[in-house]
Design a protein around this motif. Sequence first.
Motif, PDB file in Angstrom:
ATOM      1  N   LEU A 131       0.800  -1.211   0.000  1.00 33.52           N
ATOM      2  CA  LEU A 131       0.000   0.000   0.000  1.00 33.52           C
ATOM      3  C   LEU A 131       0.839   1.269   0.000  1.00 33.52           C
ATOM      4  O   LEU A 131       0.408   2.291  -0.501  1.00 33.52           O
ATOM      5  N   SER A 132       2.020   1.197   0.557  1.00 31.83           N
ATOM      6  CA  SER A 132       2.857   2.391   0.602  1.00 31.83           C
ATOM      7  C   SER A 132       3.838   2.440  -0.556  1.00 31.83           C
ATOM      8  O   SER A 132       4.625   3.370  -0.650  1.00 31.83           O
ATOM      9  N   ASN A 133       3.795   1.459  -1.412  1.00 33.18           N
ATOM     10  CA  ASN A 133       4.712   1.422  -2.554  1.00 33.18           C
ATOM     11  C   ASN A 133       4.224   2.361  -3.642  1.00 33.18           C
ATOM     12  O   ASN A 133       3.031   2.570  -3.823  1.00 33.18           O
ATOM     13  N   ILE A 134       5.171   2.890  -4.360  1.00 33.80           N
ATOM     14  CA  ILE A 134       4.841   3.724  -5.505  1.00 33.80           C
ATOM     15  C   ILE A 134       5.649   3.233  -6.695  1.00 33.80           C
ATOM     16  O   ILE A 134       6.606   2.491  -6.543  1.00 33.80           O
ATOM     17  N   GLY A 135       5.250   3.634  -7.834  1.00 36.18           N
ATOM     18  CA  GLY A 135       6.014   3.308  -9.028  1.00 36.18           C
ATOM     19  C   GLY A 135       5.925   1.849  -9.425  1.00 36.18           C
ATOM     20  O   GLY A 135       4.926   1.172  -9.195  1.00 36.18           O
ATOM     21  N   CYS A 136       7.009   1.348  -9.979  1.00 40.08           N
ATOM     22  CA  CYS A 136       7.004   0.023 -10.590  1.00 40.08           C
ATOM     23  C   CYS A 136       6.803  -1.122  -9.605  1.00 40.08           C
ATOM     24  O   CYS A 136       6.354  -2.191  -9.992  1.00 40.08           O
ATOM     25  N   SER A 137       7.113  -0.914  -8.324  1.00 40.69           N
ATOM     26  CA  SER A 137       6.982  -2.015  -7.362  1.00 40.69           C
ATOM     27  C   SER A 137       5.694  -1.956  -6.547  1.00 40.69           C
ATOM     28  O   SER A 137       5.561  -2.637  -5.542  1.00 40.69           O
ATOM     29  N   ASP A 138       4.731  -1.182  -6.988  1.00 45.76           N
ATOM     30  CA  ASP A 138       3.449  -1.079  -6.303  1.00 45.76           C
ATOM     31  C   ASP A 138       2.702  -2.411  -6.413  1.00 45.76           C
ATOM     32  O   ASP A 138       2.461  -2.907  -7.508  1.00 45.76           O
ATOM     33  N   LEU A 139       2.376  -3.004  -5.271  1.00 48.14           N
ATOM     34  CA  LEU A 139       1.727  -4.321  -5.255  1.00 48.14           C
ATOM     35  C   LEU A 139       0.213  -4.260  -5.109  1.00 48.14           C
ATOM     36  O   LEU A 139      -0.438  -5.289  -4.989  1.00 48.14           O
ATOM     37  N   ARG A 140      -0.375  -3.071  -5.133  1.00 45.64           N
ATOM     38  CA  ARG A 140      -1.815  -2.964  -4.894  1.00 45.64           C
ATOM     39  C   ARG A 140      -2.655  -3.726  -5.910  1.00 45.64           C
ATOM     40  O   ARG A 140      -3.740  -4.195  -5.578  1.00 45.64           O
ATOM     41  N   ALA A 141      -2.179  -3.868  -7.134  1.00 48.34           N
ATOM     42  CA  ALA A 141      -2.948  -4.561  -8.164  1.00 48.34           C
ATOM     43  C   ALA A 141      -2.666  -6.063  -8.207  1.00 48.34           C
ATOM     44  O   ALA A 141      -3.322  -6.795  -8.929  1.00 48.34           O
ATOM     45  N   ALA A 142      -1.706  -6.541  -7.425  1.00 47.44           N
ATOM     46  CA  ALA A 142      -1.337  -7.960  -7.438  1.00 47.44           C
ATOM     47  C   ALA A 142      -2.270  -8.770  -6.543  1.00 47.44           C
ATOM     48  O   ALA A 142      -2.651  -8.320  -5.467  1.00 47.44           O
ATOM     49  N   SER A 143      -2.635  -9.932  -7.001  1.00 49.73           N
ATOM     50  CA  SER A 143      -3.460 -10.839  -6.209  1.00 49.73           C
ATOM     51  C   SER A 143      -2.579 -11.700  -5.322  1.00 49.73           C
ATOM     52  O   SER A 143      -1.507 -12.138  -5.749  1.00 49.73           O
ATOM     53  N   ILE A 144      -3.031 -11.958  -4.109  1.00 47.95           N
ATOM     54  CA  ILE A 144      -2.276 -12.807  -3.198  1.00 47.95           C
ATOM     55  C   ILE A 144      -2.131 -14.198  -3.821  1.00 47.95           C
ATOM     56  O   ILE A 144      -3.110 -14.784  -4.286  1.00 47.95           O
ATOM     57  N   GLY A 145      -0.935 -14.704  -3.839  1.00 41.14           N
ATOM     58  CA  GLY A 145      -0.670 -16.027  -4.396  1.00 41.14           C
ATOM     59  C   GLY A 145      -0.448 -16.043  -5.900  1.00 41.14           C
ATOM     60  O   GLY A 145      -0.149 -17.092  -6.466  1.00 41.14           O
ATOM     61  N   ASP A 146      -0.591 -14.912  -6.562  1.00 41.14           N
ATOM     62  CA  ASP A 146      -0.399 -14.843  -8.011  1.00 41.14           C
ATOM     63  C   ASP A 146       1.074 -14.653  -8.311  1.00 41.14           C
ATOM     64  O   ASP A 146       1.602 -13.550  -8.257  1.00 41.14           O
ATOM     65  N   ARG A 147       1.768 -15.747  -8.596  1.00 45.39           N
ATOM     66  CA  ARG A 147       3.208 -15.677  -8.843  1.00 45.39           C
ATOM     67  C   ARG A 147       3.554 -14.964 -10.146  1.00 45.39           C
ATOM     68  O   ARG A 147       4.694 -14.553 -10.337  1.00 45.39           O
ATOM     69  N   GLN A 187       9.727  -6.969 -14.840  1.00 42.48           N
ATOM     70  CA  GLN A 187       9.733  -6.394 -16.181  1.00 42.48           C
ATOM     71  C   GLN A 187       9.514  -4.878 -16.126  1.00 42.48           C
ATOM     72  O   GLN A 187      10.207  -4.128 -16.800  1.00 42.48           O
ATOM     73  N   SER A 188       8.575  -4.427 -15.303  1.00 45.31           N
ATOM     74  CA  SER A 188       8.284  -2.996 -15.279  1.00 45.31           C
ATOM     75  C   SER A 188       9.356  -2.201 -14.535  1.00 45.31           C
ATOM     76  O   SER A 188       9.587  -1.039 -14.828  1.00 45.31           O
ATOM     77  N   CYS A 189      10.014  -2.829 -13.562  1.00 46.40           N
ATOM     78  CA  CYS A 189      11.042  -2.119 -12.791  1.00 46.40           C
ATOM     79  C   CYS A 189      12.392  -2.109 -13.505  1.00 46.40           C
ATOM     80  O   CYS A 189      13.183  -1.194 -13.303  1.00 46.40           O
ATOM     81  N   GLY A 190      12.651  -3.149 -14.289  1.00 49.08           N
ATOM     82  CA  GLY A 190      13.873  -3.256 -15.083  1.00 49.08           C
ATOM     83  C   GLY A 190      15.097  -2.580 -14.509  1.00 49.08           C
ATOM     84  O   GLY A 190      15.722  -3.076 -13.586  1.00 49.08           O
ATOM     85  N   PRO A 191      15.454  -1.401 -15.046  1.00 49.76           N
ATOM     86  CA  PRO A 191      16.699  -0.756 -14.646  1.00 49.76           C
ATOM     87  C   PRO A 191      16.714  -0.252 -13.197  1.00 49.76           C
ATOM     88  O   PRO A 191      17.769   0.059 -12.672  1.00 49.76           O
ATOM     89  N   GLU A 192      15.567  -0.177 -12.544  1.00 51.22           N
ATOM     90  CA  GLU A 192      15.534   0.290 -11.151  1.00 51.22           C
ATOM     91  C   GLU A 192      15.959  -0.798 -10.163  1.00 51.22           C
ATOM     92  O   GLU A 192      16.261  -0.506  -9.015  1.00 51.22           O
ATOM     93  N   ILE A 193      15.991  -2.058 -10.609  1.00 53.79           N
ATOM     94  CA  ILE A 193      16.367  -3.156  -9.723  1.00 53.79           C
ATOM     95  C   ILE A 193      17.879  -3.130  -9.529  1.00 53.79           C
ATOM     96  O   ILE A 193      18.633  -3.206 -10.491  1.00 53.79           O
ATOM     97  N   PRO A 194      18.331  -3.003  -8.288  1.00 50.40           N
ATOM     98  CA  PRO A 194      19.777  -2.913  -8.046  1.00 50.40           C
ATOM     99  C   PRO A 194      20.488  -4.238  -8.313  1.00 50.40           C
ATOM    100  O   PRO A 194      19.883  -5.306  -8.214  1.00 50.40           O
ATOM    101  N   GLU A 195      21.761  -4.135  -8.621  1.00 48.29           N
ATOM    102  CA  GLU A 195      22.618  -5.309  -8.832  1.00 48.29           C
ATOM    103  C   GLU A 195      23.058  -5.821  -7.465  1.00 48.29           C
ATOM    104  O   GLU A 195      23.665  -5.092  -6.691  1.00 48.29           O
TER     105      GLU A 195
END
Length: 74
Positions: A27-43, A51-59
């Motif tokens: 709920l407090s996430n913003i941008g590409c890692s916002d989980l509000r639209a994800a269903s529980i258990g939906d891998r 895919q949406s976060c791509g370059p924002e994911i740290p190495e």
Amino acid sequence: MRTLADAPEQLAGKSGQQRIVLATDGLSNIGCSDLRAASIGDRSAIAKIVQSCGPEIPELPKGVHVEIVGWSCG
């Protein structure tokens, strides 16, 4: 993403299994890692976020296991 970006510094010099567990309600996430639209258990949500976060994911160092746990109230 900031937590993951700080992880290499926190893990530096540590021995044994390196693991990051990131718990979020989404709920407090913003941008590409916002989980509000994800269903529980939906891998398939994981692949969509990566895919949406791509370059924002740290190495991270090789061998670091990352587990992101999300849950929703409502």
